[in-house]
Scaffold this active site. Structure first.
Site, mmCIF file in Angstrom:
data_model
loop_
_atom_site.group_PDB
_atom_site.id
_atom_site.type_symbol
_atom_site.label_atom_id
_atom_site.label_comp_id
_atom_site.label_asym_id
_atom_site.label_seq_id
_atom_site.Cartn_x
_atom_site.Cartn_y
_atom_site.Cartn_z
ATOM 1 N N ILE A 286 0.837 -1.206 0.000
ATOM 2 C CA ILE A 286 0.000 0.000 0.000
ATOM 3 C C ILE A 286 0.873 1.257 0.000
ATOM 4 N N SER B 65 2.418 -7.300 8.275
ATOM 5 C CA SER B 65 1.012 -7.219 7.861
ATOM 6 C C SER B 65 0.327 -8.554 7.571
ATOM 7 N N THR C 184 -6.277 -1.247 10.332
ATOM 8 C CA THR C 184 -7.034 -2.300 9.673
ATOM 9 C C THR C 184 -8.398 -2.519 10.320
ATOM 10 N N ASP C 185 -9.318 -3.090 9.541
ATOM 11 C CA ASP C 185 -10.621 -3.451 10.116
ATOM 12 C C ASP C 185 -10.517 -4.665 11.046
ATOM 13 N N GLU C 186 -9.390 -5.390 10.965
ATOM 14 C CA GLU C 186 -9.279 -6.627 11.760
ATOM 15 C C GLU C 186 -9.259 -6.357 13.265
ATOM 16 N N TYR D 107 -1.486 -10.591 14.741
ATOM 17 C CA TYR D 107 -1.413 -9.401 13.868
ATOM 18 C C TYR D 107 -2.424 -8.352 14.302
ATOM 19 N N ALA E 289 -4.087 -8.048 17.014
ATOM 20 C CA ALA E 289 -3.861 -7.556 18.383
ATOM 21 C C ALA E 289 -2.745 -6.510 18.395
ATOM 22 N N LYS F 246 -1.893 -4.571 15.859
ATOM 23 C CA LYS F 246 -2.407 -3.346 15.242
ATOM 24 C C LYS F 246 -3.342 -2.614 16.212
ATOM 25 N N VAL G 52 -7.378 -23.015 -0.678
ATOM 26 C CA VAL G 52 -8.494 -22.322 -0.022
ATOM 27 C C VAL G 52 -8.598 -22.870 1.402
ATOM 28 N N ARG H 160 -14.714 -11.286 3.326
ATOM 29 C CA ARG H 160 -13.894 -10.085 3.478
ATOM 30 C C ARG H 160 -14.516 -8.984 2.618
ATOM 31 N N ASN I 209 -14.417 -15.916 0.264
ATOM 32 C CA ASN I 209 -13.120 -16.186 -0.374
ATOM 33 C C ASN I 209 -13.253 -17.028 -1.640
ATOM 34 N N PRO J 30 -5.752 -21.104 11.937
ATOM 35 C CA PRO J 30 -6.202 -21.128 13.343
ATOM 36 C C PRO J 30 -6.857 -19.793 13.721
ATOM 37 N N HIS K 151 -9.435 -18.393 12.582
ATOM 38 C CA HIS K 151 -9.791 -17.658 11.362
ATOM 39 C C HIS K 151 -11.062 -16.816 11.556
HETATM 40 P P1 NAD Z 1 3.288 -4.741 3.513
HETATM 41 O O1 NAD Z 1 3.631 -5.890 4.398
HETATM 42 O O2 NAD Z 1 3.142 -4.974 2.043
HETATM 43 O O3 NAD Z 1 4.372 -3.579 3.670
HETATM 44 C C1 NAD Z 1 4.865 -3.179 4.909
HETATM 45 C C2 NAD Z 1 6.103 -2.312 4.663
HETATM 46 O O4 NAD Z 1 6.586 -1.875 5.944
HETATM 47 C C3 NAD Z 1 7.247 -3.043 3.979
HETATM 48 O O5 NAD Z 1 7.788 -2.240 2.965
HETATM 49 C C4 NAD Z 1 8.245 -3.263 5.101
HETATM 50 O O6 NAD Z 1 9.593 -3.324 4.648
HETATM 51 C C5 NAD Z 1 7.997 -2.064 5.985
HETATM 52 N N1 NAD Z 1 8.381 -2.281 7.386
HETATM 53 C C6 NAD Z 1 8.113 -3.370 8.149
HETATM 54 N N2 NAD Z 1 8.633 -3.199 9.382
HETATM 55 C C7 NAD Z 1 9.230 -1.983 9.394
HETATM 56 C C8 NAD Z 1 9.918 -1.230 10.375
HETATM 57 N N3 NAD Z 1 10.127 -1.721 11.600
HETATM 58 N N4 NAD Z 1 10.383 -0.010 10.058
HETATM 59 C C9 NAD Z 1 10.199 0.490 8.797
HETATM 60 N N5 NAD Z 1 9.559 -0.180 7.832
HETATM 61 C C10 NAD Z 1 9.071 -1.399 8.114
HETATM 62 O O7 NAD Z 1 1.969 -4.129 4.125
HETATM 63 P P2 NAD Z 1 0.745 -3.416 3.393
HETATM 64 O O8 NAD Z 1 -0.217 -4.454 2.979
HETATM 65 O O9 NAD Z 1 1.266 -2.453 2.419
HETATM 66 O O10 NAD Z 1 0.106 -2.650 4.638
HETATM 67 C C11 NAD Z 1 0.518 -1.327 4.974
HETATM 68 C C12 NAD Z 1 -0.231 -0.879 6.208
HETATM 69 O O11 NAD Z 1 -1.634 -0.925 5.951
HETATM 70 C C13 NAD Z 1 -0.015 -1.781 7.425
HETATM 71 O O12 NAD Z 1 0.044 -0.969 8.551
HETATM 72 C C14 NAD Z 1 -1.251 -2.675 7.458
HETATM 73 O O13 NAD Z 1 -1.540 -3.074 8.775
HETATM 74 C C15 NAD Z 1 -2.298 -1.724 6.920
HETATM 75 N N6 NAD Z 1 -3.445 -2.358 6.231
HETATM 76 C C16 NAD Z 1 -3.216 -3.284 5.228
HETATM 77 C C17 NAD Z 1 -4.318 -3.793 4.541
HETATM 78 C C18 NAD Z 1 -4.145 -4.787 3.418
HETATM 79 O O14 NAD Z 1 -5.157 -5.328 2.924
HETATM 80 N N7 NAD Z 1 -2.926 -5.070 2.944
HETATM 81 C C19 NAD Z 1 -5.606 -3.392 4.886
HETATM 82 C C20 NAD Z 1 -5.782 -2.461 5.917
HETATM 83 C C21 NAD Z 1 -4.672 -1.939 6.567
HETATM 84 O O1 DAU Z 2 -8.810 -6.812 6.592
HETATM 85 C C1 DAU Z 2 -7.623 -6.120 6.377
HETATM 86 C C2 DAU Z 2 -6.460 -7.082 6.403
HETATM 87 O O2 DAU Z 2 -6.510 -7.823 5.185
HETATM 88 C C3 DAU Z 2 -5.114 -6.396 6.561
HETATM 89 O O3 DAU Z 2 -5.066 -5.749 7.798
HETATM 90 C C4 DAU Z 2 -3.973 -7.410 6.449
HETATM 91 O O4 DAU Z 2 -2.721 -6.749 6.505
HETATM 92 C C5 DAU Z 2 -4.105 -8.138 5.127
HETATM 93 O O5 DAU Z 2 -3.105 -9.126 5.012
HETATM 94 C C6 DAU Z 2 -5.481 -8.770 5.006
HETATM 95 O O6 DAU Z 2 -5.646 -9.846 5.960
HETATM 96 P P1 DAU Z 2 -6.376 -11.211 5.567
HETATM 97 O O7 DAU Z 2 -5.939 -12.265 6.495
HETATM 98 O O8 DAU Z 2 -7.833 -11.001 5.387
HETATM 99 O O9 DAU Z 2 -5.739 -11.406 4.088
HETATM 100 P P2 DAU Z 2 -5.182 -12.697 3.322
HETATM 101 O O10 DAU Z 2 -4.979 -12.293 1.916
HETATM 102 O O11 DAU Z 2 -4.065 -13.351 4.051
HETATM 103 O O12 DAU Z 2 -6.438 -13.685 3.383
HETATM 104 C C7 DAU Z 2 -7.705 -13.303 2.848
HETATM 105 C C8 DAU Z 2 -8.667 -14.434 3.125
HETATM 106 O O13 DAU Z 2 -8.295 -15.560 2.311
HETATM 107 C C9 DAU Z 2 -8.629 -14.939 4.559
HETATM 108 O O14 DAU Z 2 -9.942 -15.321 4.938
HETATM 109 C C10 DAU Z 2 -7.726 -16.163 4.495
HETATM 110 C C11 DAU Z 2 -7.976 -16.704 3.101
HETATM 111 N N1 DAU Z 2 -6.829 -17.362 2.450
HETATM 112 C C12 DAU Z 2 -5.645 -16.710 2.424
HETATM 113 C C13 DAU Z 2 -4.544 -17.278 1.809
HETATM 114 C C14 DAU Z 2 -3.213 -16.563 1.803
HETATM 115 C C15 DAU Z 2 -7.009 -18.596 1.818
HETATM 116 O O15 DAU Z 2 -8.105 -19.175 1.818
HETATM 117 N N2 DAU Z 2 -5.920 -19.152 1.211
HETATM 118 C C16 DAU Z 2 -4.699 -18.555 1.188
HETATM 119 O O16 DAU Z 2 -3.730 -19.129 0.622
#
Ligand code: NAD
Ligand code: DAU
Length: 359
Positions: free
Chosen positions: A12, A84, A133-135, A159, A161, A163, A215, A223, A258, A292, A294
């Site tokens: 992001i 993340s 995050t919404d989590e 994770y 917890a 956040k 899956v 989601r 999913n 676990p 989930h």
């Molecule tokens: P990501 O894992 O792709 O990227 C995280 C970045 O943070 C990486 O570039 C990593 O190198 C950097 N990083 C990690 N630890 C660090 C540290 N100690 N100091 C400096 N940099 C560090 O994550 P993302 O999916 O881009 O998520 C970004 C933010 O958005 C996170 O805070 C996540 O909780 C939040 N978020 C993600 C989602 C999602 O769906 N991916 C949804 C809602 C919120």
């Molecule tokens: O809701 C926001 C969150 O969404 C962010 O805060 C997190 O950083 C981000 O990783 C994401 O978390 P999820 O756990 O929802 O995302 P993930 O892509 O890991 O999984 C999405 C759903 O799919 C979840 O219900 C688990 C399931 N899944 C995931 C993987 C990787 C599968 O069924 N198979 C898989 O291989």
């Protein structure tokens, strides 16, 4: 004027930096530790662009932060940096505690000292925006109303917890010290530069190389999905107009099980890059042991952001997922470098002896 973005080499964060500099000439200092999730190739289009100042470092490094803040004098800090991935937090929570909780704490301390010493007008204009995050709200049943900003925090994974703890610290720094903070709680993002350990990019990448599409459990977990650029526009809007100390839920009104997501990805690949044997990609779907603890369902009520700040997502799920699948098909080298680990050599290869990341 300058902003400081943390975690700007991640999924992001890199989308945010690219969009920011496409729309504004205000420089970005990008502080990223470059963990496995940080990929400077995401930002290669900014090579040679003086508006992007990349610094490799940890948000928990107070000395580095103090130096960066005093040198660049940012008017705002946007904190994307985090561990993340939920599955990784289950296998090994420690990095999550370290970065998401302690890292955020140290960052807040450095920012508090910097902000406290600013002249009155700069102090009033300063913002610390925390990306969450919404989590943190836990899991919903099928019939529960979507999460509003008033839902209580009930995080269920290490994770979420970690956040939740970071959100509480940010809130406390506002109430106790008056730090001008904003927090966004967003649903699942998808789009370009998404690391293929997460559901959508994993399915796109595995499908093409004939691997199983794993899956978890019955695949009926729900989601809410938001195209990453819509998350970035929401963050820009909250930065611009959000009320200090407030939190804003960000979501796409796109709740999907999913299994539907995986079927959609398979159908798009069938259309855009059919399998050589003519069979449908969904034949690669494999049901595997559930995650676990989930969470069953997340859903976001984004009305506060929409009504108070006038934000709306630009993409529907149908337009966003098509763009996303197409992006992965158009960027085989990015995928290959991520899968081979080659992306981690980028700093060395690219900057050579003149490592811009050194401060
Ligand atoms: P990501 O894992 O792709 O990227 C995280 C970045 O943070 C990486 O570039 C990593 O190198 C950097 N990083 C990690 N630890 C660090 C540290 N100690 N100091 C400096 N940099 C560090 O994550 P993302 O999916 O881009 O998520 C970004 C933010 O958005 C996170 O805070 C996540 O909780 C939040 N978020 C993600 C989602 C999602 O769906 N991916 C949804 C809602 C919120
Ligand atoms: O809701 C926001 C969150 O969404 C962010 O805060 C997190 O950083 C981000 O990783 C994401 O978390 P999820 O756990 O929802 O995302 P993930 O892509 O890991 O999984 C999405 C759903 O799919 C979840 O219900 C688990 C399931 N899944 C995931 C993987 C990787 C599968 O069924 N198979 C898989 O291989």
């Amino acid at each position: 004027m300058t902003i400081l973005v943390t975690g700007g080499a991640g999924f992001i964060g890199s989308n945010f930096v690219l969009d920011w500099l496409a729309q504004s000439d205000e420089p970005v200092v990008n502080l990223d530790k470059l963990t496995y999730a940080g990929n400077l190739q995401n930002l290669s289009s900014l090579d040679g662009d003086a508006r992007h100042i990349f610094v490799r470092g940890d948000i928990g490094d107070s000395a580095l932060l103090t130096d960066l803040l005093s040198r660049h004098q940012p008017r705002a800090i946007l904190n994307f940096a985090a561990e993340s991935h939920v599955d990784r937090s289950i296998h090994g929570p420690e990095d999550f505690i370290q970065t998401n909780i302690l890292g955020t704490f140290h960052l807040l301390e450095s920012v508090r000292a910097y902000w406290g010493a600013l002249p009155a007008d700069a102090k009033a204009a300063f913002r610390f925006l925390h990306v969450s995050t919404d989590e943190v709200y836990g899991s919903l049943s099928k019939t529960d109303p979507a999460f509003t900003e008033n839902n209580k925090y009930e995080p269920n994974s290490p994770y979420s917890a970690s956040k939740a703890a970071s959100d509480h610290l940010v809130r406390a720094y506002h109430h106790t010290y008056g730090l001008p903070v904003l927090t966004t709680n967003c649903s699942n993002n998808y789009g370009p530069y998404h690391f293929p350990e997460k559901l959508i990019p994993l399915m796109i990448v595995n499908a093409q190389v004939g691997k199983p599409l794993p899956v978890y459990g019955d695949g009926q977990q729900i989601r809410d999905w938001l195209y990453v650029k819509d998350h970035c526009s929401a963050i820009r809007r909250v930065l611009e107009a959000g009320q200090l100390g407030e939190t804003y839920n960000v979501g796409g009104w796109n709740e999907k099980p999913n299994l539907d997501i995986v079927h959609t990805v398979c159908a798009l690949l069938d259309e855009l890059k059919p399998r050589a044997d003519g069979k449908p990609y969904k034949e690669q779907i494999t049901y595997v042991t559930d995650r676990p603890g989930h969470d069953r369902r997340y859903a976001i009520d984004a009305r506060k952001l929409e009504q108070q700040l006038g934000w709306k997502p630009a993409e529907t799920f149908e337009t966003g997922i098509r763009k996303t699948v197409q992006w992965y098909l158009d960027h085989p080298q990015w995928v290959a470098d991520v899968l081979s680990g080659g992306y981690r050599d980028w700093v060395e290869k690219h900057y050579g002896g003149n490592d811009k990341s050194a401060t």
